[in-house]
Design a protein around this motif. Structure first.
Motif, PDB file in Angstrom:
ATOM      1  N   GLN A 147       0.807  -1.224   0.000  1.00 40.96           N
ATOM      2  CA  GLN A 147       0.000   0.000   0.000  1.00 40.96           C
ATOM      3  C   GLN A 147       0.842   1.276   0.000  1.00 40.96           C
ATOM      4  N   SER A 148       2.117   1.147  -0.360  1.00 46.87           N
ATOM      5  CA  SER A 148       2.959   2.341  -0.414  1.00 46.87           C
ATOM      6  C   SER A 148       2.413   3.353  -1.426  1.00 46.87           C
ATOM      7  N   TYR A 149       1.732   2.871  -2.462  1.00 47.57           N
ATOM      8  CA  TYR A 149       1.106   3.763  -3.449  1.00 47.57           C
ATOM      9  C   TYR A 149       0.228   4.802  -2.758  1.00 47.57           C
ATOM     10  N   PHE A 150      -0.565   4.355  -1.774  1.00 48.87           N
ATOM     11  CA  PHE A 150      -1.516   5.244  -1.099  1.00 48.87           C
ATOM     12  C   PHE A 150      -0.848   6.129  -0.044  1.00 48.87           C
ATOM     13  N   LEU A 151       0.402   5.822   0.268  1.00 48.55           N
ATOM     14  CA  LEU A 151       1.126   6.566   1.303  1.00 48.55           C
ATOM     15  C   LEU A 151       2.182   7.497   0.713  1.00 48.55           C
ATOM     16  N   SER A 152       2.162   7.665  -0.588  1.00 50.36           N
ATOM     17  CA  SER A 152       3.256   8.322  -1.305  1.00 50.36           C
ATOM     18  C   SER A 152       3.316   9.835  -1.112  1.00 50.36           C
ATOM     19  N   ARG A 153       2.354  10.416  -0.358  1.00 49.38           N
ATOM     20  CA  ARG A 153       2.345  11.865  -0.183  1.00 49.38           C
ATOM     21  C   ARG A 153       2.475  12.268   1.289  1.00 49.38           C
ATOM     22  N   ILE A 154       3.040  11.376   2.093  1.00 50.10           N
ATOM     23  CA  ILE A 154       3.295  11.725   3.490  1.00 50.10           C
ATOM     24  C   ILE A 154       4.787  12.004   3.662  1.00 50.10           C
ATOM     25  N   GLY A 155       5.120  12.827   4.650  1.00 50.28           N
ATOM     26  CA  GLY A 155       6.499  13.304   4.777  1.00 50.28           C
ATOM     27  C   GLY A 155       7.232  12.802   6.003  1.00 50.28           C
ATOM     28  N   GLN A 156       8.317  13.472   6.323  1.00 50.50           N
ATOM     29  CA  GLN A 156       9.231  13.024   7.370  1.00 50.50           C
ATOM     30  C   GLN A 156       8.603  13.054   8.767  1.00 50.50           C
ATOM     31  N   LYS A 157       7.848  14.088   9.072  1.00 46.36           N
ATOM     32  CA  LYS A 157       7.238  14.162  10.408  1.00 46.36           C
ATOM     33  C   LYS A 157       6.379  12.937  10.666  1.00 46.36           C
ATOM     34  N   ALA A 158       5.522  12.607   9.696  1.00 51.34           N
ATOM     35  CA  ALA A 158       4.625  11.462   9.868  1.00 51.34           C
ATOM     36  C   ALA A 158       5.406  10.147   9.927  1.00 51.34           C
ATOM     37  N   LEU A 159       6.345   9.955   8.997  1.00 54.33           N
ATOM     38  CA  LEU A 159       7.080   8.687   8.953  1.00 54.33           C
ATOM     39  C   LEU A 159       7.912   8.461  10.211  1.00 54.33           C
ATOM     40  N   SER A 160       8.448   9.543  10.764  1.00 51.39           N
ATOM     41  CA  SER A 160       9.281   9.406  11.961  1.00 51.39           C
ATOM     42  C   SER A 160       8.468   8.972  13.180  1.00 51.39           C
ATOM     43  N   LYS A 161       7.149   9.112  13.082  1.00 52.24           N
ATOM     44  CA  LYS A 161       6.271   8.795  14.215  1.00 52.24           C
ATOM     45  C   LYS A 161       5.322   7.638  13.907  1.00 52.24           C
ATOM     46  N   THR A 162       5.585   6.903  12.819  1.00 48.84           N
ATOM     47  CA  THR A 162       4.629   5.885  12.370  1.00 48.84           C
ATOM     48  C   THR A 162       5.218   4.483  12.430  1.00 48.84           C
ATOM     49  N   LEU A 163       4.396   3.548  12.903  1.00 50.68           N
ATOM     50  CA  LEU A 163       4.716   2.119  12.883  1.00 50.68           C
ATOM     51  C   LEU A 163       3.711   1.408  11.974  1.00 50.68           C
ATOM     52  N   PHE A 164       4.221   0.481  11.176  1.00 51.66           N
ATOM     53  CA  PHE A 164       3.366  -0.379  10.350  1.00 51.66           C
ATOM     54  C   PHE A 164       3.610  -1.825  10.813  1.00 51.66           C
ATOM     55  N   PRO A 165       2.891  -2.283  11.831  1.00 51.81           N
ATOM     56  CA  PRO A 165       3.215  -3.575  12.451  1.00 51.81           C
ATOM     57  C   PRO A 165       3.105  -4.789  11.539  1.00 51.81           C
ATOM     58  N   ILE A 166       2.271  -4.718  10.480  1.00 53.95           N
ATOM     59  CA  ILE A 166       2.114  -5.900   9.616  1.00 53.95           C
ATOM     60  C   ILE A 166       2.847  -5.739   8.283  1.00 53.95           C
ATOM     61  N   GLY A 167       3.648  -4.687   8.129  1.00 53.81           N
ATOM     62  CA  GLY A 167       4.305  -4.419   6.851  1.00 53.81           C
ATOM     63  C   GLY A 167       5.244  -5.515   6.384  1.00 53.81           C
ATOM     64  N   HIS A 168       5.761  -6.300   7.331  1.00 55.81           N
ATOM     65  CA  HIS A 168       6.700  -7.366   6.977  1.00 55.81           C
ATOM     66  C   HIS A 168       5.991  -8.697   6.724  1.00 55.81           C
ATOM     67  N   LEU A 169       4.652  -8.715   6.866  1.00 56.41           N
ATOM     68  CA  LEU A 169       3.875  -9.950   6.719  1.00 56.41           C
ATOM     69  C   LEU A 169       3.105  -9.957   5.409  1.00 56.41           C
ATOM     70  N   ASP A 170       2.669 -11.151   4.995  1.00 52.97           N
ATOM     71  CA  ASP A 170       1.723 -11.204   3.891  1.00 52.97           C
ATOM     72  C   ASP A 170       0.322 -11.436   4.443  1.00 52.97           C
ATOM     73  N   LYS A 171      -0.675 -11.287   3.595  1.00 45.51           N
ATOM     74  CA  LYS A 171      -2.071 -11.336   4.042  1.00 45.51           C
ATOM     75  C   LYS A 171      -2.419 -12.681   4.684  1.00 45.51           C
ATOM     76  N   LYS A 172      -1.905 -13.759   4.114  1.00 45.18           N
ATOM     77  CA  LYS A 172      -2.208 -15.085   4.681  1.00 45.18           C
ATOM     78  C   LYS A 172      -1.707 -15.187   6.116  1.00 45.18           C
ATOM     79  N   GLN A 173      -0.518 -14.639   6.371  1.00 42.83           N
ATOM     80  CA  GLN A 173       0.026 -14.663   7.731  1.00 42.83           C
ATOM     81  C   GLN A 173      -0.832 -13.829   8.685  1.00 42.83           C
ATOM     82  N   VAL A 174      -1.321 -12.696   8.191  1.00 42.28           N
ATOM     83  CA  VAL A 174      -2.165 -11.835   9.016  1.00 42.28           C
ATOM     84  C   VAL A 174      -3.453 -12.557   9.380  1.00 42.28           C
ATOM     85  N   ARG A 175      -4.088 -13.173   8.397  1.00 43.20           N
ATOM     86  CA  ARG A 175      -5.323 -13.944   8.657  1.00 43.20           C
ATOM     87  C   ARG A 175      -5.059 -15.074   9.654  1.00 43.20           C
ATOM     88  N   LYS A 176      -3.926 -15.754   9.472  1.00 42.19           N
ATOM     89  CA  LYS A 176      -3.593 -16.878  10.354  1.00 42.19           C
ATOM     90  C   LYS A 176      -3.417 -16.405  11.793  1.00 42.19           C
TER      91      LYS A 176
END
Length: 371
Positions: A147-176
């Motif tokens: 979903q980086s496409y949808f996040l392509s207009r956010i900047g340093q302030k937001a990224l420095s304060k943001t966690l994406f806990p499932i970014g390293h997983l695939d959907k099947k792992q999330v469902r599991k």
């Protein structure tokens, strides 16, 4: 002392598992449901109410505090009015990109920081990497869900304060994970459609807010071959719902242009028709993740719509601040109003809004959207 994270909990499985992982990692987690839209759908149901209850149920399961916050005014002022204005210009906007820019990683972030949060977290399939004090946005590991496409207009302030806990997983792992932990949303289907429209009739929704007028449908040679129901109902590259059949070779027809001044819709027959293709675009209002323009000219890849394959391009900065993006090979159905997102391998560099396209063949220049 535990770091405080305010999680944007949407009532879906992705944000639910994000809450689970944050708690397991030892964060002090608070769940916050954003109410951005309250209108009922065509069945008389307000999906925001249902989603909020689902999110509350998961928060209770996880033993984390749950609150709701109303951003309807901010959403209307910053996202929905933009959405309507773009349609009035004959363009096809992407409100989900603007929602991230203006609401989730702006209004929501500011509110969270006012509550002394150390971070916000979202259930997006994306990743943040810090290097030498700079924060980079990376694609999610699940390339089909990235979903980086949808996040392509956010900047340093937001990224420095943001966690994406499932970014390293695939959907099947999330469902599991959701099923293994018996989360209330484990089998809830993913939401589809634009956030405030959902799965209702899109044309019907637009007609509630914008005036439409019937007009002529012309082929690329200028012959009238039908009637359209209002230009806002059509987008470049569209095949279905044009209402033309039994004309010409029998191949499908595609939307290839609009003339707003004369209320004309242009179509071409055949999915390989040259009028469907462009060789470059002008992009306005560029936003860079690092908040600084890279050195130009820039060789990179681009996506002009979500889930599109990466397209090799060369980017130049014009004197007026717009971007000139030339494709290595012609591309089909590049659409003004959509977002051109730029990448260096897995790193998202930023994006611009597609203002206009240069047709593959100059004889189709008159098909470009004209006011």
């Amino acid at each position: 002392m535990k770091k405080r994270v305010i999680l944007g909990m949407s009532g879906g499985v992705d944000s639910s598992v994000s809450g689970l992982l944050l708690k397991e990692a030892g964060y002090d987690v608070i769940a916050l449901f954003m109410k951005n839209w309250s209108e009922k759908d065509e069945d008389g149901v307000c999906t925001a109410t249902e989603d909020a209850e689902d999110a509350r149920s998961v928060a209770n399961q996880l033993g984390i505090p749950f609150y709701t916050i109303n951003f309807e005014k901010e959403y209307w002022d910053r996202v929905f009015t933009y959405f309507l204005d773009e349609y009035k210009k004959g363009r096809t906007p992407n409100p989900d990109v603007m929602c991230n820019q203006e609401i989730k990683f702006n209004a929501f972030l500011d509110y969270a920081l006012s509550l002394e949060a150390d971070y916000i977290a979202m259930g997006h399939y994306a990743q943040v990497k810090e290097s030498q004090g700079k924060y980079y946005l990376l694609r999610g590991n699940d390339k089909n869900k990235d979903q980086s496409y949808f996040l392509s207009r956010i900047g340093q302030k937001a990224l420095s304060k943001t966690l994406f806990p499932i970014g390293h997983l695939d959907k099947k792992q999330v469902r599991k994970l959701a099923e293994e932990n018996n989360l209330y949303t484990a089998r809830k289907k993913d939401s589809t459609g634009i956030c405030f429209i959902g799965e209702r009739d899109f044309d019907e929704f637009l007609d509630k807010y914008l005036l439409t007028k019937e007009g002529d449908i012309l082929d690329v040679d200028g012959d009238i071959i039908g009637k359209h129901t209002g230009l806002i109902h059509y987008t470049l590259g569209q095949r279905r719902g044009i209402g033309i059949g039994g004309i010409g070779s029998g191949e499908p027809w595609f939307v290839v242009g609009k003339n707003l001044k004369e209320n004309l819709l242009y179509v071409a027959q055949g999915e390989k028709h040259p009028a469907l293709y462009s060789k470059s675009l002008i992009g306005e209002n560029p936003k860079w993740i690092l908040e600084k323009s890279p050195n130009m000219p820039l060789k990179c890849t681009a996506k002009f719509r979500y889930r599109q394959s990466d397209i090799p391009v060369t980017v130049d900065l014009l004197e007026d601040g717009n971007l000139y993006i030339k494709y290595d090979n012609p591309v089909k159905a590049v659409t003004p109003g959509q977002v051109a997102v730029l990448y260096d391998s897995d790193i998202c560099l930023g994006s611009c809004i597609i203002k206009s396209i240069e047709p593959l063949n100059k004889k189709y220049s008159h098909l470009n959207i004209t006011l």
